[in-house]
Write a protein that holds these residues in place. Sequence first.
Motif, PDB file in Angstrom:
ATOM      1  N   MET A   1       9.988   6.090   0.351  1.00  0.00           N
ATOM      2  CA  MET A   1       9.825   4.850  -0.043  1.00  0.00           C
ATOM      3  C   MET A   1       8.063   4.744   0.039  1.00  0.00           C
ATOM      4  N   ARG A   2       7.759   3.826  -0.993  1.00  0.00           N
ATOM      5  CA  ARG A   2       6.391   3.480  -0.837  1.00  0.00           C
ATOM      6  C   ARG A   2       6.113   1.944  -1.164  1.00  0.00           C
ATOM      7  N   GLU A   3       5.125   1.488   0.004  1.00  0.00           N
ATOM      8  CA  GLU A   3       4.861   0.017  -0.327  1.00  0.00           C
ATOM      9  C   GLU A   3       3.815  -0.140  -1.146  1.00  0.00           C
ATOM     10  N   LEU A   4       3.736  -1.316  -1.824  1.00  0.00           N
ATOM     11  CA  LEU A   4       2.682  -1.623  -2.850  1.00  0.00           C
ATOM     12  C   LEU A   4       2.335  -3.123  -2.843  1.00  0.00           C
ATOM     13  N   ARG A   5       1.090  -3.324  -2.747  1.00  0.00           N
ATOM     14  CA  ARG A   5       0.578  -4.837  -2.970  1.00  0.00           C
ATOM     15  C   ARG A   5      -0.562  -4.607  -4.033  1.00  0.00           C
ATOM     16  N   ARG A   6      -0.345  -5.683  -5.212  1.00  0.00           N
ATOM     17  CA  ARG A   6      -1.242  -5.631  -6.132  1.00  0.00           C
ATOM     18  C   ARG A   6      -1.442  -7.037  -6.606  1.00  0.00           C
ATOM     19  N   THR A   7      -2.693  -7.359  -7.135  1.00  0.00           N
ATOM     20  CA  THR A   7      -3.010  -8.520  -8.002  1.00  0.00           C
ATOM     21  C   THR A   7      -2.977  -8.291  -9.377  1.00  0.00           C
ATOM     22  N   VAL A   8      -2.246  -8.786 -10.124  1.00  0.00           N
ATOM     23  CA  VAL A   8      -2.338  -8.475 -11.694  1.00  0.00           C
ATOM     24  C   VAL A   8      -2.837  -9.927 -12.322  1.00  0.00           C
ATOM     25  N   THR A   9      -3.503  -9.705 -13.351  1.00  0.00           N
ATOM     26  CA  THR A   9      -4.127 -10.733 -14.427  1.00  0.00           C
ATOM     27  C   THR A   9      -3.337 -10.611 -15.425  1.00  0.00           C
ATOM     28  N   THR A  10      -2.631 -11.869 -15.759  1.00  0.00           N
ATOM     29  CA  THR A  10      -1.654 -11.827 -16.901  1.00  0.00           C
ATOM     30  C   THR A  10      -2.693 -11.671 -18.505  1.00  0.00           C
TER      31      THR A  10
ATOM     32  N   VAL B   1      -1.143 -12.927 -10.652  1.00  0.00           N
ATOM     33  CA  VAL B   1       0.008 -12.397 -10.216  1.00  0.00           C
ATOM     34  C   VAL B   1       0.113 -11.610  -9.019  1.00  0.00           C
ATOM     35  N   GLU B   2       0.645 -12.049  -7.908  1.00  0.00           N
ATOM     36  CA  GLU B   2       0.509 -11.207  -6.492  1.00  0.00           C
ATOM     37  C   GLU B   2       1.936 -10.661  -6.591  1.00  0.00           C
ATOM     38  N   LEU B   3       1.976  -9.064  -6.502  1.00  0.00           N
ATOM     39  CA  LEU B   3       3.177  -8.179  -6.401  1.00  0.00           C
ATOM     40  C   LEU B   3       2.981  -7.694  -4.826  1.00  0.00           C
ATOM     41  N   ASP B   4       4.262  -7.915  -4.172  1.00  0.00           N
ATOM     42  CA  ASP B   4       4.447  -7.278  -2.871  1.00  0.00           C
ATOM     43  C   ASP B   4       5.962  -6.854  -2.783  1.00  0.00           C
TER      44      ASP B   4
ATOM     45  N   VAL C   1      14.401   4.936  -9.507  1.00  0.00           N
ATOM     46  CA  VAL C   1      13.789   4.215  -8.306  1.00  0.00           C
ATOM     47  C   VAL C   1      14.202   2.769  -8.185  1.00  0.00           C
ATOM     48  N   LEU C   2      14.391   2.236  -6.775  1.00  0.00           N
ATOM     49  CA  LEU C   2      15.091   1.145  -6.737  1.00  0.00           C
ATOM     50  C   LEU C   2      13.648   0.099  -6.153  1.00  0.00           C
ATOM     51  N   VAL C   3      13.547  -0.963  -7.051  1.00  0.00           N
ATOM     52  CA  VAL C   3      12.270  -1.569  -6.691  1.00  0.00           C
ATOM     53  C   VAL C   3      12.746  -2.889  -6.182  1.00  0.00           C
ATOM     54  N   THR C   4      12.303  -3.267  -4.861  1.00  0.00           N
ATOM     55  CA  THR C   4      12.260  -4.573  -4.390  1.00  0.00           C
ATOM     56  C   THR C   4      11.240  -5.144  -3.920  1.00  0.00           C
ATOM     57  N   GLY C   5      11.307  -6.628  -3.708  1.00  0.00           N
ATOM     58  CA  GLY C   5      10.233  -7.432  -3.240  1.00  0.00           C
ATOM     59  C   GLY C   5       9.781  -8.623  -3.815  1.00  0.00           C
ATOM     60  N   THR C   6       8.560  -9.261  -4.081  1.00  0.00           N
ATOM     61  CA  THR C   6       8.359 -10.516  -4.368  1.00  0.00           C
ATOM     62  C   THR C   6       7.414 -10.566  -5.311  1.00  0.00           C
ATOM     63  N   VAL C   7       7.394 -11.364  -6.369  1.00  0.00           N
ATOM     64  CA  VAL C   7       6.349 -11.333  -7.050  1.00  0.00           C
ATOM     65  C   VAL C   7       5.902 -13.105  -7.189  1.00  0.00           C
ATOM     66  N   GLU C   8       4.756 -13.567  -6.778  1.00  0.00           N
ATOM     67  CA  GLU C   8       4.238 -14.882  -6.739  1.00  0.00           C
ATOM     68  C   GLU C   8       3.372 -15.102  -7.982  1.00  0.00           C
ATOM     69  N   ALA C   9       3.381 -16.223  -8.507  1.00  0.00           N
ATOM     70  CA  ALA C   9       2.557 -16.565  -9.757  1.00  0.00           C
ATOM     71  C   ALA C   9       2.291 -18.120  -9.923  1.00  0.00           C
ATOM     72  N   PRO C  10       1.275 -18.520 -10.346  1.00  0.00           N
ATOM     73  CA  PRO C  10       1.015 -19.896 -10.744  1.00  0.00           C
ATOM     74  C   PRO C  10       1.704 -20.176 -11.937  1.00  0.00           C
TER      75      PRO C  10
ATOM     76  N   SER D   1       3.598 -23.306  -8.513  1.00  0.00           N
ATOM     77  CA  SER D   1       3.837 -21.707  -8.356  1.00  0.00           C
ATOM     78  C   SER D   1       5.335 -21.426  -8.108  1.00  0.00           C
ATOM     79  N   VAL D   2       5.781 -20.222  -8.646  1.00  0.00           N
ATOM     80  CA  VAL D   2       7.046 -19.615  -8.681  1.00  0.00           C
ATOM     81  C   VAL D   2       6.774 -18.203  -7.648  1.00  0.00           C
ATOM     82  N   THR D   3       8.160 -18.145  -7.052  1.00  0.00           N
ATOM     83  CA  THR D   3       8.296 -16.853  -6.283  1.00  0.00           C
ATOM     84  C   THR D   3       9.436 -16.235  -6.774  1.00  0.00           C
ATOM     85  N   LEU D   4       9.388 -14.974  -7.243  1.00  0.00           N
ATOM     86  CA  LEU D   4      10.473 -14.164  -7.523  1.00  0.00           C
ATOM     87  C   LEU D   4      10.825 -13.403  -6.695  1.00  0.00           C
TER      88      LEU D   4
END
Length: 209
Positions: free
Chosen positions: A37-46, A63-66, A76-85, A100-103
């Motif tokens: 497993m690997r944890e990933l946190r990142r901010t992406v600009t659309t 957009v915040e990736l957690d 590879v199984l990807v789980t977590g949340t994506v938050e965006a305005p 804002s929306v949380t996916l």
Amino acid sequence: MSAGSGSASRPRSAKRRSPDAAFVLDTRSLGRRPGTMRELRRTVTTEERIGLDLIGVPVGAQVELDLQLQAVSEGVLVTGTVEAPIEGECSRCLEPFTDSVTLRLTELFAYPDSTTEQTTEDDEIYRMDDDLIDLEPVVIDAVGLELPLQPLCTPDCAGLCPECGVRMAIAGSDHRHEILDPRWAGLARFASESPGSGSPDEGAADRDH
């Protein structure tokens, strides 16, 4: 939904972009060992708008990736949340609003040449390109499913006055229009157009002549 956001016409595999940048995830550190497993946190600009006609994630949004990436036997199984305005236009009062929306994501990306990749239709599962995952199609699909087709600035938005078009939110609760019963409209028009509809003095003057 914005152009190119439909999953049926878009290959569900990583685009040829810089690895481990923006929405592209590099999975080489997992080594394809099931359970790694690997944890990933990142901010992406659309770079493009994501969403529906009246509401969506605007260009230049943060957009915040957690996420958690886990190697399994088929990919590879990807789980977590994506938050965006999000920015939208109210379908009742037509005023712009922000929110804002949380996916919440749970998606399997199949390895190239895996059994899952070989036995599944193109539009039924996401695929990896070598060791890369492009998360952007997942986000686009999830945003399209999460956002309402008829967004509201507030759940109790009263919309526009059907008579004058003013927003009821600023017009106040005492905003009214006197509406004549259509059954009496003809009579009222006849009364206003009849010769005797003038003032009493005008009638007296006519009789004197």
